[in-house]
Design a protein around this motif. Structure first.
Motif, PDB file in Angstrom:
ATOM      1  N   ASN A  61     -10.650  22.185  36.747  1.00 15.89           N
ATOM      2  CA  ASN A  61     -11.971  22.274  37.362  1.00 15.89           C
ATOM      3  C   ASN A  61     -12.003  21.855  38.835  1.00 15.89           C
ATOM      4  N   ILE A  62     -10.835  21.654  39.442  1.00 11.80           N
ATOM      5  CA  ILE A  62     -10.773  21.235  40.841  1.00 11.80           C
ATOM      6  C   ILE A  62      -9.942  22.209  41.671  1.00 11.80           C
ATOM      7  N   VAL A  63      -8.737  22.529  41.233  1.00 11.82           N
ATOM      8  CA  VAL A  63      -7.824  23.343  42.037  1.00 11.82           C
ATOM      9  C   VAL A  63      -7.219  24.470  41.204  1.00 11.82           C
ATOM     10  N   LEU A  64      -7.416  25.705  41.669  1.00 15.83           N
ATOM     11  CA  LEU A  64      -6.758  26.871  41.098  1.00 15.83           C
ATOM     12  C   LEU A  64      -5.659  27.321  42.059  1.00 15.83           C
ATOM     13  N   ASP A 221     -13.454  28.026  46.467  1.00 15.38           N
ATOM     14  CA  ASP A 221     -14.023  27.003  45.594  1.00 15.38           C
ATOM     15  C   ASP A 221     -14.607  25.862  46.422  1.00 15.38           C
ATOM     16  N   ALA A 222     -15.636  25.218  45.901  1.00 16.60           N
ATOM     17  CA  ALA A 222     -16.230  24.043  46.532  1.00 16.60           C
ATOM     18  C   ALA A 222     -16.536  23.022  45.448  1.00 16.60           C
ATOM     19  N   CYS A 240     -19.538  23.424  42.864  1.00 15.50           N
ATOM     20  CA  CYS A 240     -20.636  24.124  43.520  1.00 15.50           C
ATOM     21  C   CYS A 240     -20.289  25.582  43.815  1.00 15.50           C
ATOM     22  N   LYS A 241     -19.017  25.917  43.742  1.00 17.46           N
ATOM     23  CA  LYS A 241     -18.583  27.309  43.869  1.00 17.46           C
ATOM     24  C   LYS A 241     -17.230  27.430  43.191  1.00 17.46           C
ATOM     25  N   GLY A 245     -13.403  31.907  38.426  1.00 19.09           N
ATOM     26  CA  GLY A 245     -13.521  31.442  37.052  1.00 19.09           C
ATOM     27  C   GLY A 245     -14.939  31.011  36.738  1.00 19.09           C
ATOM     28  N   GLU A 246     -15.109  30.426  35.586  1.00 16.81           N
ATOM     29  CA  GLU A 246     -16.425  29.992  35.120  1.00 16.81           C
ATOM     30  C   GLU A 246     -16.691  28.560  35.565  1.00 16.81           C
TER      31      GLU A 246
END
Length: 326
Positions: A61-64, A221-222, A240-241, A245-246
């Motif tokens: 949920n932090i880094v892809l 992502d944010a 927040c973004k 992904g979901e």
């Protein structure tokens, strides 16, 4: 107009065949690269997309992997501690990580981390005071390439530009970061602040990111960090973004972390469960705090242990102790 004249305006069979043939050729003509663009049919794009390898989660949920992510939050909330913990975890999985540190000195670093037990693939870069560069981003690129980095953290974005409020400057910077990401297949994580108006009373959102809206448009992502008003040693994390992904960590399901020292004496964030964001926002009255104190004392009178009360109320055990003794 007589019938003979009308018949002259009707296309002959050979002309109809030519028109249909030309139309068919136009329909069947394949895509042609032009103007600096790769052009493909939409069906081909979907097929290629389906054949790509699955997304790799470097930190849940932090880094892809392969994304450009901004981690943002209030000053002093612990963004650097959190980001270094994320970086450490990624390095522990075998990735080569470069952390471009523009925030802490070596002395400050040693005070935060008593035990030098970081993975061997976790590298920290700081500016060489004797050989300063005018192009900081180019310097980061050179250092990352030299050290075979796969994941690059930049702490923080103001080291790259002091004029992020200007759309053109912000857009140019983000375009440069995206170009590096694609050129080297890097994963990029950049830290950023939030304006003072987002002091903990306003829900975290893309609009809280310091700088032009161009930043929000050009990142993948944010992830925001917010200070809990219920317990100053707690922060919550919210997506927040999340372009690829979901969103899991939304306003109804933020992740709670406690800032503390681990068994090795190193500052860290310890996961404490999930909660709603609204529960941890500041209020203008003391009613929320009094309700929390009453709830804690009620649970204690029922024989519940302090650690269980802490988990139930979304606060730390030390906070429970203070409320019971205060």
């Amino acid at each position: 107009m007589n019938i003979a004249e009308l018949s002259k305006n009707i296309p002959q069979p050979s002309e109809v065949d030519y028109i249909l043939s030309s139309f068919q050729q136009l329909q069947e003509q394949g895509a042609i690269d032009a103007g600096g663009f790769h052009v493909s049919s939409m069906s081909e794009c979907v097929r290629k997309g389906k054949s790509l390898p699955p997304l790799v989660v470097l930190y849940p949920n932090i880094v892809l992997e392969g994304d450009l992510c901004i981690i943002f939050g209030q000053s002093g909330i612990g963004k650097t501690i959190f980001a270094m913990q994320v970086a450490r975890d990624i390095a522990a999985r075998g990735k080569r990580v470069l952390y471009a540190d523009f925030e802490m000195t070596l002395r400050q670093l040693s005070l935060r981390y008593e035990s030098p037990d970081f993975p061997p693939t976790f590298f920290r870069a700081e500016m060489d005071g004797d050989h300063l560069t005018d192009d900081v981003l180019k310097g980061i690129e050179t250092a990352a390439v030299a050290n075979l980095a796969e994941v690059v953290f930049i702490d923080n974005i103001t080291a790259l530009s002091q004029s992020l409020d200007k759309g053109a400057d912000a857009g140019s910077l983000m375009a440069s970061l995206n170009a590096l990401k694609k050129k080297y297949n890097w994963t990029l994580i950049v830290l950023n602040h939030v304006p003072k108006m987002f002091s903990g009373a306003v829900p975290l959102s893309l609009s809280a990111i310091q700088g032009s809206a161009k930043l929000n448009q050009l990142i993948d992502d944010a992830v925001g960090l917010g200070q809990s008003s219920r317990d100053k040693s707690m922060v919550y994390v919210k997506q927040c973004k999340w372009r690829n992904g979901e969103v899991v960590l939304d306003a109804d399901n933020v992740a709670l972390y406690e800032r503390t020292k681990n068994k090795n004496g190193n500052l860290s964030f310890t996961f404490r469960g999930y909660d709603t964001e609204a529960t941890h926002l500041e209020t203008t009255s003391t009613s929320g705090r009094e309700e929390l104190k009453s709830r804690v004392r009620e649970l204690s009178s029922q024989g519940m242990k302090q650690q269980d009360i802490a988990r139930e109320c979304g606060i730390t055990q030390s906070k429970v102790s203070r409320l019971l003794n205060g």
